[in-house]
Motif scaffolding. Structure first.
Motif, PDB file in Angstrom:
ATOM      1  N   GLN A  59       6.640   5.292   4.619  1.00 23.10           N
ATOM      2  CA  GLN A  59       5.818   6.279   5.436  1.00 23.10           C
ATOM      3  C   GLN A  59       6.311   6.874   6.713  1.00 23.10           C
ATOM      4  O   GLN A  59       6.247   7.964   6.850  1.00 23.10           O
ATOM      5  CB  GLN A  59       4.442   5.216   5.831  1.00 23.10           C
ATOM      6  CG  GLN A  59       3.386   6.192   6.450  1.00 23.10           C
ATOM      7  CD  GLN A  59       2.350   5.523   7.359  1.00 23.10           C
ATOM      8  OE1 GLN A  59       3.240   5.139   8.440  1.00 23.10           O
ATOM      9  NE2 GLN A  59       1.423   5.376   7.189  1.00 23.10           N
ATOM     10  N   SER A  88      -2.841   5.195  -0.052  1.00 27.58           N
ATOM     11  CA  SER A  88      -1.782   5.618   1.013  1.00 27.58           C
ATOM     12  C   SER A  88      -1.329   6.764   1.410  1.00 27.58           C
ATOM     13  O   SER A  88      -1.574   7.791   0.439  1.00 27.58           O
ATOM     14  CB  SER A  88      -0.605   4.662   0.557  1.00 27.58           C
ATOM     15  OG  SER A  88      -0.004   5.264  -0.592  1.00 27.58           O
ATOM     16  N   ASN A  89      -0.871   6.975   2.355  1.00 25.18           N
ATOM     17  CA  ASN A  89      -0.368   8.402   2.657  1.00 25.18           C
ATOM     18  C   ASN A  89       0.803   9.053   1.811  1.00 25.18           C
ATOM     19  O   ASN A  89       0.999  10.373   1.441  1.00 25.18           O
ATOM     20  CB  ASN A  89       0.309   8.401   4.199  1.00 25.18           C
ATOM     21  CG  ASN A  89      -0.507   8.128   5.280  1.00 25.18           C
ATOM     22  OD1 ASN A  89      -0.290   8.216   6.252  1.00 25.18           O
ATOM     23  ND2 ASN A  89      -1.876   8.000   4.887  1.00 25.18           N
TER      24      ASN A  89
END
Length: 293
Positions: free
Chosen positions: A237, A216-217
């Protein structure tokens, strides 16, 4: 088998005419998308660049095209060892990993893009060529600005109030500063109101555990298959930085050998090359490339 990761592009990778070669093979998904969106992706990608660059159109178009290309690759029996995406691209990563189905993902992207398009009162500027220590120090000393996209050692995007972004640009020496044509300060705390509204949408969405690891970011050093964790990270996010440089370093450290960009353009493979030059790079942005791979 080569240890590979599929990477999915985000806003900024769009191009007029993208995906038109997928009209026949992606017929069902284009039709479903029109039903969900109320407009045609195939028609929208044939408009001018300014229209296509509007957040409420860009994000759904990119999502649909990457999803169709993903389907083509999977039909050939291909699959990645892990997936990741840049901002919007994370929704395609979740689709590829079986966390959400196509329609669910597009519904989320639709709501996300509308909320982001409605955001106002902020600015974003891409910076190229700078002293990272000096930049990070100035950001730390300035209110209402954040390093929103950490794309590579010498390419980032800052996000915040217009005054704060301007202040950083005036105080830090850079080779190029490129203001982005966006409505708000994406991936910063200034998106809190939009993020709160979107969190309610996410809460009502079922996330399956992933079939493969998702990077994931917001937590680039902790790949996971937990649907609950991935939903929580997606909640974060919109107000958190996209830590793409760290994702690239993680891929290299974990022994990934190949990065395959599935979607429009070559932005992400270009960034991987800067931070993780040991990885072989492949771009799948057309029907011909998907069939030939």
């Amino acid at each position: 088998m080569t240890k590979n990761v599929w990477i999915f592009p985000g806003q900024g990778s769009q191009a007029v005419g993208m995906g038109l070669d997928l009209e026949t093979v992606g017929k069902d998904k284009f039709a479903k998308a029109e039903q969900i969106l109320g407009w045609s992706v195939l028609e929208k990608v044939q408009t001018d660049a300014t229209e296509l660059a509007k957040t409420q159109f860009t994000q759904p178009c990119l999502y649909v095209i990457s999803a169709i290309l993903t389907d083509i690759l999977k039909t050939k029996g291909l699959s990645p060892h892990a997936v990741t995406g840049h901002s919007l691209g994370e929704y395609n990563a979740l689709y590829c990993a079986g966390v959400i189905d196509f329609a669910t993902g597009l519904e989320l992207v639709k709501q996300r893009s509308l909320l982001m398009a409605e955001a106002s009162g902020g600015a974003m500027t891409a910076l190229i060529g700078f002293d990272r220590h000096a930049l990070e120090a100035e950001i730390a000393a300035t209110e209402n600005v954040i390093l929103a996209n950490d794309n590579s050692a010498d390419q980032v995007v800052i996000s915040g109030t217009a005054a704060a972004v301007k202040s950083i640009c005036e105080r830090v020496k850079v080779k190029r500063a490129i203001p982005l044509a966006v409505s708000g300060a994406f991936h910063s705390p200034l998106m809190a109101e939009a993020a709160a509204k979107f969190a309610k949408v996410l809460e009502q969405t079922i996330f399956n555990d992933a079939e493969i690891s998702v990077i994931s970011n917001v937590e680039p050093n902790d790949a996971t298959t937990s649907g609950q964790v991935l939903r929580d990270r997606l909640c974060q996010q919109m107000t958190s930085p996209v830590r793409w440089r760290e994702i690239c370093l993680y891929l290299a450290a974990q022994g990934y050998e190949q990065a395959i960009e599935v979607g429009s353009g070559k932005v992400l493979t270009g960034l991987v090359k800067r931070s993780a030059p040991s990885l072989a790079l492949v771009n799948i942005s057309t029907l011909e490339q998907a069939i030939a791979f």
